[in-house]
Design a protein around this motif. Structure first.
Motif, PDB file in Angstrom:
ATOM      1  N   LEU A 181       0.828  -1.219   0.000  1.00  0.00           N
ATOM      2  CA  LEU A 181       0.000   0.000   0.000  1.00  0.00           C
ATOM      3  C   LEU A 181       0.856   1.260   0.000  1.00  0.00           C
ATOM      4  CD1 LEU A 181      -3.013  -0.715   2.406  1.00  0.00           C
ATOM      5  CD2 LEU A 181      -2.864  -0.982  -0.062  1.00  0.00           C
ATOM      6  N   GLY A 182       2.161   1.114   0.213  1.00  0.00           N
ATOM      7  CA  GLY A 182       3.073   2.258   0.122  1.00  0.00           C
ATOM      8  C   GLY A 182       2.835   3.337   1.151  1.00  0.00           C
ATOM      9  N   PRO A 183       2.951   3.008   2.441  1.00  0.00           N
ATOM     10  CA  PRO A 183       2.813   4.060   3.461  1.00  0.00           C
ATOM     11  C   PRO A 183       3.975   5.043   3.346  1.00  0.00           C
ATOM     12  CG  PRO A 183       3.635   2.030   4.451  1.00  0.00           C
ATOM     13  CD  PRO A 183       3.322   1.704   3.020  1.00  0.00           C
ATOM     14  N   GLY A 184       3.783   6.254   3.836  1.00  0.00           N
ATOM     15  CA  GLY A 184       4.853   7.260   3.767  1.00  0.00           C
ATOM     16  C   GLY A 184       4.894   8.060   5.052  1.00  0.00           C
ATOM     17  N   PRO A 185       5.695   9.115   5.067  1.00  0.00           N
ATOM     18  CA  PRO A 185       5.854   9.903   6.294  1.00  0.00           C
ATOM     19  C   PRO A 185       4.540  10.499   6.840  1.00  0.00           C
ATOM     20  CG  PRO A 185       7.598  10.392   4.750  1.00  0.00           C
ATOM     21  CD  PRO A 185       6.643   9.507   4.022  1.00  0.00           C
ATOM     22  N   GLY A 186       3.553  10.706   5.983  1.00  0.00           N
ATOM     23  CA  GLY A 186       2.279  11.265   6.473  1.00  0.00           C
ATOM     24  C   GLY A 186       1.291  10.202   6.912  1.00  0.00           C
ATOM     25  N   THR A 187       1.742   8.955   6.989  1.00  0.00           N
ATOM     26  CA  THR A 187       0.829   7.844   7.305  1.00  0.00           C
ATOM     27  C   THR A 187       0.944   7.445   8.770  1.00  0.00           C
ATOM     28  OG1 THR A 187       1.232   6.976   5.078  1.00  0.00           O
ATOM     29  CG2 THR A 187       0.167   5.487   6.645  1.00  0.00           C
ATOM     30  N   LEU A 188      -0.192   7.184   9.398  1.00  0.00           N
ATOM     31  CA  LEU A 188      -0.190   6.579  10.730  1.00  0.00           C
ATOM     32  C   LEU A 188      -0.784   5.185  10.590  1.00  0.00           C
ATOM     33  CD1 LEU A 188       0.281   6.602  13.748  1.00  0.00           C
ATOM     34  CD2 LEU A 188      -1.854   7.855  14.045  1.00  0.00           C
ATOM     35  N   ALA A 203       8.126  -2.833  11.444  1.00  0.00           N
ATOM     36  CA  ALA A 203       9.367  -2.726  10.661  1.00  0.00           C
ATOM     37  C   ALA A 203       9.076  -2.116   9.284  1.00  0.00           C
ATOM     38  CB  ALA A 203      10.016  -4.100  10.519  1.00  0.00           C
ATOM     39  N   VAL A 204       7.984  -2.545   8.656  1.00  0.00           N
ATOM     40  CA  VAL A 204       7.616  -1.988   7.340  1.00  0.00           C
ATOM     41  C   VAL A 204       7.309  -0.493   7.467  1.00  0.00           C
ATOM     42  CG1 VAL A 204       5.806  -2.007   5.555  1.00  0.00           C
ATOM     43  CG2 VAL A 204       6.777  -4.162   6.380  1.00  0.00           C
ATOM     44  N   ALA A 205       6.537  -0.143   8.508  1.00  0.00           N
ATOM     45  CA  ALA A 205       6.171   1.272   8.702  1.00  0.00           C
ATOM     46  C   ALA A 205       7.429   2.109   8.929  1.00  0.00           C
ATOM     47  CB  ALA A 205       5.217   1.402   9.890  1.00  0.00           C
ATOM     48  N   ALA A 206       8.337   1.620   9.770  1.00  0.00           N
ATOM     49  CA  ALA A 206       9.560   2.385  10.091  1.00  0.00           C
ATOM     50  C   ALA A 206      10.395   2.603   8.829  1.00  0.00           C
ATOM     51  CB  ALA A 206      10.366   1.637  11.156  1.00  0.00           C
ATOM     52  N   ARG A 207      10.495   1.557   8.026  1.00  0.00           N
ATOM     53  CA  ARG A 207      11.293   1.670   6.800  1.00  0.00           C
ATOM     54  C   ARG A 207      10.706   2.716   5.848  1.00  0.00           C
ATOM     55  NH1 ARG A 207      12.273  -3.932   6.089  1.00  0.00           N
ATOM     56  NH2 ARG A 207      10.484  -4.049   4.698  1.00  0.00           N
ATOM     57  N   ALA A 208       9.391   2.856   5.877  1.00  0.00           N
ATOM     58  CA  ALA A 208       8.720   3.805   4.981  1.00  0.00           C
ATOM     59  C   ALA A 208       8.637   5.210   5.597  1.00  0.00           C
ATOM     60  CB  ALA A 208       7.316   3.300   4.669  1.00  0.00           C
ATOM     61  N   GLY A 209       9.139   5.360   6.806  1.00  0.00           N
ATOM     62  CA  GLY A 209       9.072   6.672   7.469  1.00  0.00           C
ATOM     63  C   GLY A 209       7.697   6.963   8.042  1.00  0.00           C
ATOM     64  N   ALA A 210       6.837   5.941   8.129  1.00  0.00           N
ATOM     65  CA  ALA A 210       5.483   6.130   8.687  1.00  0.00           C
ATOM     66  C   ALA A 210       5.501   5.917  10.199  1.00  0.00           C
ATOM     67  CB  ALA A 210       4.521   5.136   8.043  1.00  0.00           C
ATOM     68  N   SER A 211       4.558   6.507  10.887  1.00  0.00           N
ATOM     69  CA  SER A 211       4.420   6.258  12.329  1.00  0.00           C
ATOM     70  C   SER A 211       3.591   4.996  12.519  1.00  0.00           C
ATOM     71  CB  SER A 211       3.700   7.419  13.011  1.00  0.00           C
ATOM     72  OG  SER A 211       4.364   8.618  12.716  1.00  0.00           O
ATOM     73  N   CYS A 212       3.824   4.317  13.622  1.00  0.00           N
ATOM     74  CA  CYS A 212       3.067   3.081  13.856  1.00  0.00           C
ATOM     75  C   CYS A 212       2.717   2.951  15.335  1.00  0.00           C
ATOM     76  CB  CYS A 212       3.908   1.882  13.407  1.00  0.00           C
ATOM     77  SG  CYS A 212       3.072   0.291  13.613  1.00  0.00           S
ATOM     78  N   LEU A 213       1.448   2.720  15.601  1.00  0.00           N
ATOM     79  CA  LEU A 213       0.966   2.443  16.955  1.00  0.00           C
ATOM     80  C   LEU A 213       0.559   0.986  17.026  1.00  0.00           C
ATOM     81  CD1 LEU A 213      -1.346   5.570  17.396  1.00  0.00           C
ATOM     82  CD2 LEU A 213       0.896   5.205  18.459  1.00  0.00           C
ATOM     83  N   VAL A 214       0.901   0.330  18.127  1.00  0.00           N
ATOM     84  CA  VAL A 214       0.495  -1.070  18.293  1.00  0.00           C
ATOM     85  C   VAL A 214      -0.348  -1.184  19.556  1.00  0.00           C
ATOM     86  CG1 VAL A 214       2.427  -2.131  17.056  1.00  0.00           C
ATOM     87  CG2 VAL A 214       2.706  -1.569  19.469  1.00  0.00           C
ATOM     88  N   SER A 215      -1.353  -2.050  19.503  1.00  0.00           N
ATOM     89  CA  SER A 215      -2.156  -2.340  20.691  1.00  0.00           C
ATOM     90  C   SER A 215      -1.724  -3.723  21.184  1.00  0.00           C
ATOM     91  CB  SER A 215      -3.644  -2.323  20.340  1.00  0.00           C
ATOM     92  OG  SER A 215      -4.387  -2.662  21.483  1.00  0.00           O
TER      93      SER A 215
END
Ligand SMILES: Cc1cc2nc3c(=O)[nH]c(=O)nc-3n(C[C@H](O)[C@H](O)[C@H](O)COP(=O)(O)OP(=O)(O)OC[C@H]3O[C@@H](n4cnc5c(N)ncnc54)[C@H](O)[C@@H]3O)c2cc1C
Ligand code: FES
Length: 269
Positions: A181-188, A203-215
């Motif tokens: 889906l190609g997340p980027g820096p503006g993606t949460l 790991a995928v989110a970090a590589r794409a510069g996206a922020s990631c929240l986990v529950s």
């Protein structure tokens, strides 16, 4: 505001093998609950099993809330035998919940298995406040375990299905779908599911510069920060320890804070 209330079971249905949806009535808890928060459920009125079981608020209604759960062991098996008209003691809302950040460009929910339970309330809140419903990656082992797809679609979400065995959607893991889906820096990215799935998604989110929240999930005794039964290793020091308590510091965490290697789940795709 937190409550301990006997809530009437309004509906209780088997939605997939070993998976149940229970709707409970409590205007007080519904008013106080935020997407991503959880409650402690007394599965039976007798003293055994003594400990309440943690469940997130899957949907939040005007007059109550819905739990979506999988029968894992004795507690959830007993809970599955409760019937509409009975009451169930609920303690909550507990924990921190998801922040709602309408200023962000893109919101992507990544759910694995019963981790989907954390997301219908969040998807509704994002759709109502951001003007643009989130995209949803719904992953499970098989077709019959893909839950809530129609609910997400009714909120306007684009739903991407993935199964381990290819019986529905793509035969792919959730993190691989996110990469596509190609997340980027503006993606949460919001993730909930097995630890390995959250680790690879992070790991995928970090590589794409996206922020990631986990529950996160952990076994809980008190649900209140006192017993330290729910600690997980973190990368940064928190109150003198490299540990966080899922019940009061979470269950929602910035994925960058979690020490995935300590959980033997620091795999990459
Ligand atoms: C904040 C939070 C929210 C949760 N929300 C939901 C939800 O919405 N829907 C849902 O189905 N489940 C949810 N869970 C998990 C749920 O609490 C457990 O599945 C449940 O407590 C198991 O109780 P049991 O008596 O049936 O199983 P037990 O007999 O206690 O355990 C059966 C097996 O499951 C494992 N297990 C027990 N609890 C957990 C846990 N918390 N995490 C991982 N493995 C566990 C045990 O190690 C054992 O192998 C949540 C957990 C947390 C911490
Ligand atoms: S469950 Fe007791 S500290 Fe979290």
């Amino acid at each position: 505001m937190r409550y301990i209330q006997d809530c009437e079971i309004v509906a209780h249905d088997l939605v997939a093998p070993k998976h149940w949806r229970m709707r409970l009535r409590s205007e007080d808890i519904a008013r106080a609950a935020q997407p991503g928060q959880f409650c402690m459920v007394e599965v039976v009125e007798t003293l055994y099993p003594f400990l309440r079981r943690p469940m997130c608020f899957s949907e939040i209604h005007d007059d109550g809330f819905t739990l979506l759960y999988k029968v894992e062991g004795e507690g959830t098996q007993l809970l599955s035998q409760r019937v509409p008209g009975q009451t169930c003691s609920i303690q909550g809302p507990l924990g921190n919940g998801f922040p709602i950040a309408p200023e962000l460009e893109r919101h992507v929910i990544v759910s694995g298995g019963i981790g989907v339970a954390a997301f219908p309330a969040l998807a509704r809140a994002l759709a109502e406040t951001c003007g643009r419903p989130p995209e949803v990656i719904l992953a499970a082992r098989t077709r019959e375990l893909l839950l809530c797809a129609d609910l997400f679609r009714s909120l306007g979400c684009t739903v991407h299905l993935a199964t381990d065995d290819g019986s529905a959607g793509e035969k792919a893991y959730a993190a691989r779908m996110l990469e596509r889906l190609g997340p980027g820096p503006g993606t949460l990215v919001y993730a909930c599911g097995p630890m390995i799935m959250m680790s690879t998604t992070a790991a995928v989110a970090a590589r794409a510069g996206a922020s990631c929240l986990v529950s996160l999930e952990a076994q809980m005794a008190c649900g209140d920060g006192a017993c330290l039964g729910c600690v997980v290793e973190s990368k940064v020091e928190h109150e003198g320890e490299k540990m966080v308590r899922v019940c009061v510091d979470g269950p929602v965490f910035d994925a960058a804070l979690i020490d995935w290697e300590a959980h033997n789940t620091a795999y990459d795709l």
